[in-house]
Design a protein around this motif. Structure first.
Motif, PDB file in Angstrom:
ATOM      1  N   ILE A 177       0.836  -1.203   0.000  1.00  0.00           N
ATOM      2  CA  ILE A 177       0.000   0.000   0.000  1.00  0.00           C
ATOM      3  C   ILE A 177       0.869   1.250   0.000  1.00  0.00           C
ATOM      4  O   ILE A 177       0.631   2.190  -0.765  1.00  0.00           O
ATOM      5  CB  ILE A 177      -0.970  -0.017   1.204  1.00  0.00           C
ATOM      6  CG1 ILE A 177      -2.061  -1.062   0.974  1.00  0.00           C
ATOM      7  CG2 ILE A 177      -1.581   1.366   1.444  1.00  0.00           C
ATOM      8  CD1 ILE A 177      -2.919  -1.342   2.188  1.00  0.00           C
ATOM      9  N   VAL A 178       1.879   1.256   0.848  1.00  0.00           N
ATOM     10  CA  VAL A 178       2.781   2.416   0.908  1.00  0.00           C
ATOM     11  C   VAL A 178       3.457   2.620  -0.445  1.00  0.00           C
ATOM     12  O   VAL A 178       3.510   3.748  -0.960  1.00  0.00           O
ATOM     13  CB  VAL A 178       3.826   2.241   2.038  1.00  0.00           C
ATOM     14  CG1 VAL A 178       4.914   3.288   1.942  1.00  0.00           C
ATOM     15  CG2 VAL A 178       3.146   2.301   3.402  1.00  0.00           C
ATOM     16  N   ASP A 179       3.958   1.545  -1.027  1.00  0.00           N
ATOM     17  CA  ASP A 179       4.603   1.650  -2.346  1.00  0.00           C
ATOM     18  C   ASP A 179       3.641   2.204  -3.388  1.00  0.00           C
ATOM     19  O   ASP A 179       4.010   3.069  -4.196  1.00  0.00           O
ATOM     20  CB  ASP A 179       5.135   0.288  -2.801  1.00  0.00           C
ATOM     21  CG  ASP A 179       6.332  -0.194  -1.987  1.00  0.00           C
ATOM     22  OD1 ASP A 179       6.945   0.635  -1.273  1.00  0.00           O
ATOM     23  OD2 ASP A 179       6.641  -1.400  -2.068  1.00  0.00           O
ATOM     24  N   ALA A 180       2.407   1.704  -3.387  1.00  0.00           N
ATOM     25  CA  ALA A 180       1.420   2.145  -4.374  1.00  0.00           C
ATOM     26  C   ALA A 180       1.086   3.624  -4.200  1.00  0.00           C
ATOM     27  O   ALA A 180       1.012   4.371  -5.187  1.00  0.00           O
ATOM     28  CB  ALA A 180       0.152   1.297  -4.267  1.00  0.00           C
ATOM     29  N   ILE A 181       0.896   4.055  -2.965  1.00  0.00           N
ATOM     30  CA  ILE A 181       0.565   5.463  -2.718  1.00  0.00           C
ATOM     31  C   ILE A 181       1.750   6.353  -3.075  1.00  0.00           C
ATOM     32  O   ILE A 181       1.587   7.390  -3.727  1.00  0.00           O
ATOM     33  CB  ILE A 181       0.111   5.678  -1.261  1.00  0.00           C
ATOM     34  CG1 ILE A 181      -1.247   5.000  -1.023  1.00  0.00           C
ATOM     35  CG2 ILE A 181       0.033   7.169  -0.924  1.00  0.00           C
ATOM     36  CD1 ILE A 181      -1.707   4.995   0.425  1.00  0.00           C
ATOM     37  N   THR A 231      -5.174   7.023  -8.468  1.00  0.00           N
ATOM     38  CA  THR A 231      -6.075   8.179  -8.466  1.00  0.00           C
ATOM     39  C   THR A 231      -6.285   8.617  -7.016  1.00  0.00           C
ATOM     40  O   THR A 231      -5.944   7.884  -6.077  1.00  0.00           O
ATOM     41  CB  THR A 231      -7.443   7.806  -9.070  1.00  0.00           C
ATOM     42  OG1 THR A 231      -8.067   6.828  -8.219  1.00  0.00           O
ATOM     43  CG2 THR A 231      -7.305   7.280 -10.484  1.00  0.00           C
ATOM     44  N   LEU A 232      -6.855   9.777  -6.843  1.00  0.00           N
ATOM     45  CA  LEU A 232      -7.132  10.262  -5.495  1.00  0.00           C
ATOM     46  C   LEU A 232      -8.032   9.282  -4.751  1.00  0.00           C
ATOM     47  O   LEU A 232      -7.757   8.925  -3.597  1.00  0.00           O
ATOM     48  CB  LEU A 232      -7.774  11.646  -5.544  1.00  0.00           C
ATOM     49  CG  LEU A 232      -8.177  12.242  -4.193  1.00  0.00           C
ATOM     50  CD1 LEU A 232      -6.957  12.395  -3.293  1.00  0.00           C
ATOM     51  CD2 LEU A 232      -8.877  13.571  -4.385  1.00  0.00           C
ATOM     52  N   GLU A 233      -9.096   8.833  -5.402  1.00  0.00           N
ATOM     53  CA  GLU A 233     -10.024   7.898  -4.755  1.00  0.00           C
ATOM     54  C   GLU A 233      -9.332   6.578  -4.412  1.00  0.00           C
ATOM     55  O   GLU A 233      -9.548   6.011  -3.348  1.00  0.00           O
ATOM     56  CB  GLU A 233     -11.249   7.642  -5.638  1.00  0.00           C
ATOM     57  CG  GLU A 233     -12.268   8.742  -5.575  1.00  0.00           C
ATOM     58  CD  GLU A 233     -12.803   8.995  -4.161  1.00  0.00           C
ATOM     59  OE1 GLU A 233     -13.163   8.027  -3.456  1.00  0.00           O
ATOM     60  OE2 GLU A 233     -12.856  10.170  -3.767  1.00  0.00           O
ATOM     61  N   ALA A 288      -8.830   5.016  -0.690  1.00  0.00           N
ATOM     62  CA  ALA A 288      -9.253   3.650  -0.381  1.00  0.00           C
ATOM     63  C   ALA A 288      -8.076   2.822   0.146  1.00  0.00           C
ATOM     64  O   ALA A 288      -8.222   2.066   1.105  1.00  0.00           O
ATOM     65  CB  ALA A 288      -9.859   2.988  -1.618  1.00  0.00           C
ATOM     66  N   ALA A 289      -6.919   2.979  -0.465  1.00  0.00           N
ATOM     67  CA  ALA A 289      -5.725   2.258  -0.016  1.00  0.00           C
ATOM     68  C   ALA A 289      -5.334   2.705   1.388  1.00  0.00           C
ATOM     69  O   ALA A 289      -4.973   1.883   2.236  1.00  0.00           O
ATOM     70  CB  ALA A 289      -4.570   2.482  -0.997  1.00  0.00           C
ATOM     71  N   TYR A 290      -5.431   4.010   1.631  1.00  0.00           N
ATOM     72  CA  TYR A 290      -5.103   4.543   2.961  1.00  0.00           C
ATOM     73  C   TYR A 290      -6.062   3.983   4.007  1.00  0.00           C
ATOM     74  O   TYR A 290      -5.641   3.574   5.097  1.00  0.00           O
ATOM     75  CB  TYR A 290      -5.163   6.069   2.940  1.00  0.00           C
ATOM     76  CG  TYR A 290      -4.691   6.703   4.223  1.00  0.00           C
ATOM     77  CD1 TYR A 290      -3.338   6.936   4.434  1.00  0.00           C
ATOM     78  CD2 TYR A 290      -5.593   7.061   5.211  1.00  0.00           C
ATOM     79  CE1 TYR A 290      -2.896   7.517   5.614  1.00  0.00           C
ATOM     80  CE2 TYR A 290      -5.155   7.637   6.391  1.00  0.00           C
ATOM     81  CZ  TYR A 290      -3.809   7.870   6.593  1.00  0.00           C
ATOM     82  OH  TYR A 290      -3.385   8.429   7.764  1.00  0.00           O
ATOM     83  N   GLU A 291      -7.351   3.920   3.675  1.00  0.00           N
ATOM     84  CA  GLU A 291      -8.342   3.353   4.599  1.00  0.00           C
ATOM     85  C   GLU A 291      -8.016   1.896   4.910  1.00  0.00           C
ATOM     86  O   GLU A 291      -8.100   1.468   6.073  1.00  0.00           O
ATOM     87  CB  GLU A 291      -9.751   3.455   4.011  1.00  0.00           C
ATOM     88  CG  GLU A 291     -10.307   4.855   4.017  1.00  0.00           C
ATOM     89  CD  GLU A 291     -11.662   4.968   3.330  1.00  0.00           C
ATOM     90  OE1 GLU A 291     -12.405   5.895   3.688  1.00  0.00           O
ATOM     91  OE2 GLU A 291     -11.968   4.145   2.440  1.00  0.00           O
ATOM     92  N   ARG A 292      -7.648   1.142   3.901  1.00  0.00           N
ATOM     93  CA  ARG A 292      -7.275  -0.262   4.125  1.00  0.00           C
ATOM     94  C   ARG A 292      -6.029  -0.329   5.005  1.00  0.00           C
ATOM     95  O   ARG A 292      -5.943  -1.163   5.907  1.00  0.00           O
ATOM     96  CB  ARG A 292      -7.033  -0.967   2.782  1.00  0.00           C
ATOM     97  CG  ARG A 292      -6.537  -2.392   2.897  1.00  0.00           C
ATOM     98  CD  ARG A 292      -7.544  -3.309   3.545  1.00  0.00           C
ATOM     99  NE  ARG A 292      -7.015  -4.668   3.575  1.00  0.00           N
ATOM    100  CZ  ARG A 292      -7.362  -5.577   4.452  1.00  0.00           C
ATOM    101  NH1 ARG A 292      -8.268  -5.311   5.361  1.00  0.00           N
ATOM    102  NH2 ARG A 292      -6.830  -6.788   4.406  1.00  0.00           N
TER     103      ARG A 292
END
Length: 86
Positions: free
Chosen positions: A33-37, A43-45, A49-53
């Motif tokens: 998740i960190v790598d993806a963000i 996208t912002l959404e 969503a990734a941050y929420e997970r």
């Protein structure tokens, strides 16, 4: 070896929570998740969503660590109690 998961209750929003993976699996997913963000390609959404997970995974990891600390504390107390009876 089968992956250990625990189920969570439905949150207030009415959407069922994803089952909590093992501590190790959660840490691996958090790294992804960190790598993806950080890549900036979401996208912002998708980032939200990734941050929420990620927040849910961190909460589960904290719960796992707290449980492990309690087990260690209990075992240490039992060991200390056994030493006192000798």
């Amino acid at each position: 070896m089968a992956k250990k998961t625990t189920s969570k209750k439905t949150p207030a929003g009415g959407v069922p929570a994803q089952p909590q993976p093992s501590f190790e699996d959660a840490m691996e997913e958090l790294e992804g998740i960190v790598d993806a963000i950080e890549s900036g390609e979401l996208t912002l959404e998708a980032s939200i969503a990734a941050y929420e997970r990620g927040v849910a995974l961190v909460a589960g990891c904290r719960e796992s660590l707290s449980g492990a600390e309690q087990r260690i504390s209990d075992l240490t107390e039992r060991l200390d109690g056994a030493d006192d009876t000798e």
